[in-house]
Design a protein around this motif. Structure first.
Motif, mmCIF file in Angstrom:
data_model
loop_
_atom_site.group_PDB
_atom_site.id
_atom_site.type_symbol
_atom_site.label_atom_id
_atom_site.label_comp_id
_atom_site.label_asym_id
_atom_site.label_seq_id
_atom_site.Cartn_x
_atom_site.Cartn_y
_atom_site.Cartn_z
ATOM 1 N N LEU A 7 0.828 -1.206 0.000
ATOM 2 C CA LEU A 7 0.000 0.000 0.000
ATOM 3 C C LEU A 7 0.865 1.261 0.000
ATOM 4 O O LEU A 7 0.460 2.300 -0.534
ATOM 5 C CB LEU A 7 -0.927 0.007 1.212
ATOM 6 C CG LEU A 7 -2.103 -0.971 1.179
ATOM 7 C CD1 LEU A 7 -2.791 -1.007 2.536
ATOM 8 C CD2 LEU A 7 -3.095 -0.595 0.089
ATOM 9 N N LEU A 8 2.066 1.171 0.584
ATOM 10 C CA LEU A 8 2.921 2.343 0.753
ATOM 11 C C LEU A 8 4.054 2.413 -0.260
ATOM 12 O O LEU A 8 4.904 3.300 -0.181
ATOM 13 C CB LEU A 8 3.511 2.332 2.167
ATOM 14 C CG LEU A 8 2.493 2.415 3.303
ATOM 15 C CD1 LEU A 8 3.164 2.100 4.632
ATOM 16 C CD2 LEU A 8 1.821 3.774 3.342
ATOM 17 N N ALA A 9 4.097 1.464 -1.193
ATOM 18 C CA ALA A 9 5.184 1.374 -2.180
ATOM 19 C C ALA A 9 6.520 1.059 -1.526
ATOM 20 O O ALA A 9 7.582 1.372 -2.074
ATOM 21 C CB ALA A 9 5.286 2.651 -3.015
ATOM 22 N N ASN A 10 6.494 0.439 -0.351
ATOM 23 C CA ASN A 10 7.722 -0.027 0.294
ATOM 24 C C ASN A 10 8.212 -1.313 -0.359
ATOM 25 O O ASN A 10 7.454 -2.017 -1.028
ATOM 26 C CB ASN A 10 7.467 -0.349 1.779
ATOM 27 C CG ASN A 10 7.271 0.888 2.634
ATOM 28 O OD1 ASN A 10 7.580 1.998 2.216
ATOM 29 N ND2 ASN A 10 6.750 0.689 3.827
ATOM 30 N N ASP A 11 9.467 -1.661 -0.113
ATOM 31 C CA ASP A 11 9.939 -2.989 -0.449
ATOM 32 C C ASP A 11 9.088 -4.008 0.315
ATOM 33 O O ASP A 11 8.626 -3.732 1.434
ATOM 34 C CB ASP A 11 11.407 -3.162 -0.060
ATOM 35 C CG ASP A 11 12.334 -2.288 -0.899
ATOM 36 O OD1 ASP A 11 11.913 -1.882 -2.003
ATOM 37 O OD2 ASP A 11 13.459 -2.012 -0.445
ATOM 38 N N ARG A 12 8.909 -5.195 -0.255
ATOM 39 C CA ARG A 12 8.019 -6.188 0.361
ATOM 40 C C ARG A 12 8.490 -6.604 1.747
ATOM 41 O O ARG A 12 7.684 -7.000 2.597
ATOM 42 C CB ARG A 12 7.902 -7.419 -0.525
ATOM 43 C CG ARG A 12 9.177 -8.223 -0.710
ATOM 44 C CD ARG A 12 8.955 -9.454 -1.574
ATOM 45 N NE ARG A 12 8.023 -10.384 -0.968
ATOM 46 C CZ ARG A 12 8.399 -11.335 -0.096
ATOM 47 N NH1 ARG A 12 9.674 -11.444 0.287
ATOM 48 N NH2 ARG A 12 7.496 -12.167 0.405
ATOM 49 N N ASP A 13 9.808 -6.507 2.008
ATOM 50 C CA ASP A 13 10.353 -6.970 3.278
ATOM 51 C C ASP A 13 10.645 -5.833 4.241
ATOM 52 O O ASP A 13 11.339 -6.029 5.244
ATOM 53 C CB ASP A 13 11.638 -7.775 3.023
ATOM 54 C CG ASP A 13 12.031 -8.620 4.221
ATOM 55 O OD1 ASP A 13 11.116 -9.062 4.947
ATOM 56 O OD2 ASP A 13 13.236 -8.838 4.448
ATOM 57 N N ALA A 14 10.109 -4.648 3.981
ATOM 58 C CA ALA A 14 10.318 -3.542 4.914
ATOM 59 C C ALA A 14 9.737 -3.900 6.277
ATOM 60 O O ALA A 14 8.725 -4.588 6.384
ATOM 61 C CB ALA A 14 9.686 -2.267 4.372
ATOM 62 N N ALA A 15 10.373 -3.419 7.323
ATOM 63 C CA ALA A 15 9.934 -3.748 8.680
ATOM 64 C C ALA A 15 8.776 -2.858 9.113
ATOM 65 O O ALA A 15 8.707 -1.672 8.764
ATOM 66 C CB ALA A 15 11.099 -3.604 9.654
#
Length: 325
Positions: free
Chosen positions: A43-51
């Motif tokens: 949803l936030l366009a983060n990397d999939r493994d962001a904490a």
């Protein structure tokens, strides 16, 4: 940055876990509901493994120290931002000084708070996940406490666009997900290595029992009550590798499902293994809830991941398009 205002026991920083360290005796850890964590990051366009923050004791409150996009996924719950309601499975923006308050879920066990850029704590053995037993990873290797100031990573130009939309949760959107009927969550499993050591009567008990998740359960393992699985004769086994989802049976006969913080090895007989496609559902089952097991083949277990992966891929693609509107 964010400042923790209220946090009770066991709320921690988690990503998808510490892979490749089991030979060192280090468990994987990571989110109990990896689908919810990955969805929040998408949803936030983060990397999939962001904490993000895995919240399992409530209420939980934090203050934003800068303007930040964030998302809430996981358990069905009520929350407010600066006094206004925020829906679950939704992303939005907070302004510096806004307070986010998350209440006890109506359904499910864990809420995931993700932030644009992810929680920016150091990686330890390749992961930002908290390893509570060893006291490393996450935020100083411990649970979050009031007064902690937690750093947020850079969005690297991804902060532009729209952040005020939501998605259907996976238990609604994914066809063929483990079902909950009459308040009993059906979990798909495969037979494990020592299944045939148990008598036909014990095998029948395993499949026919409605098991209750004990209050003694935690991120290390779910202890089940409701029946006893005993062997006709004691069996001595060498310790062997175990992973999340393995159902072991101690001598007392009450099964234990290994979960995210499980030990890397154990010597109890293995009755079954929860398939990967249902581990996220199990991670949302709170103590006191009921589960039952359904047997599937290896081929069916592999195929069951396709709808989960499709859901996450479509969610990310849709979110990217919606932010560009």
């Amino acid at each position: 940055m964010i400042e923790i205002l209220t946090s009770h026991a066991f709320n921690t920083v988690q990503d998808h876990g510490r892979r490749g360290a089991r030979h060192l005796g280090v468990s994987m850890s990571g989110a109990m509901d990896p689908v919810a964590l990955e969805a929040g990051n998408a949803l936030l366009a983060n990397d999939r493994d962001a904490a993000g923050i895995e919240i399992q004791t409530f209420p939980f409150r934090l203050r934003f120290l800068s303007d930040t996009a964030f998302a809430l996924t996981g358990a069905d719950h009520e929350s407010t931002l600066a006094g206004s309601s925020v829906r679950p499975w939704w992303c939005t923006r907070a302004k510096a000084g806004d307070i986010l308050a998350i209440e006890t879920p109506r359904r499910g066990a864990r809420v995931y708070a993700t932030f644009g850029g992810g929680i920016d704590v150091p990686r330890v053995l390749g992961s930002r996940s908290t390893h509570l037993r060893a006291g490393f990873g996450g935020f100083d290797g411990r649970t979050l406490q009031a007064g902690d100031v937690v750093p947020i990573g850079s969005t690297q130009g991804k902060s532009d666009g729209r952040f005020d939309f939501g998605v259907a949760p996976p238990d609604v959107a994914i066809a063929g997900a483990a079902s909950a009927e009459d308040r009993v969550l059906r979990i798909r499993v495969m037979r494990a290595g020592e299944y045939d050591l148990f008598s036909e009567a014990m095998q029948t008990t395993f499949w026919s029992t409605t098991w209750k998740i004990s209050a003694r359960s935690d991120r290390g393992g779910y202890r089940l009550t409701g029946g006893n699985l005993t062997l006709d004769a004691p069996v001595e086994m060498r310790s062997h590798g175990v992973v999340a989802g393995v159902v072991q049976v101690p001598p007392a006969g009450e099964p234990i499902i290994q979960m995210s913080d499980a030990n890397t090895a154990g010597g109890y007989p293995k009755m079954a293994a929860v398939i990967e496609a249902d581990l996220w559902r199990l991670g949302q089952a709170p103590p006191g809830s009921f589960i039952a097991f359904s047997e599937v083949s290896y081929q069916a277990a592999v195929a069951a991941m396709a709808p989960v992966n499709d859901y996450l891929a479509k969610l990310r693609a849709t979110a990217d398009l919606y932010r560009a509107l």
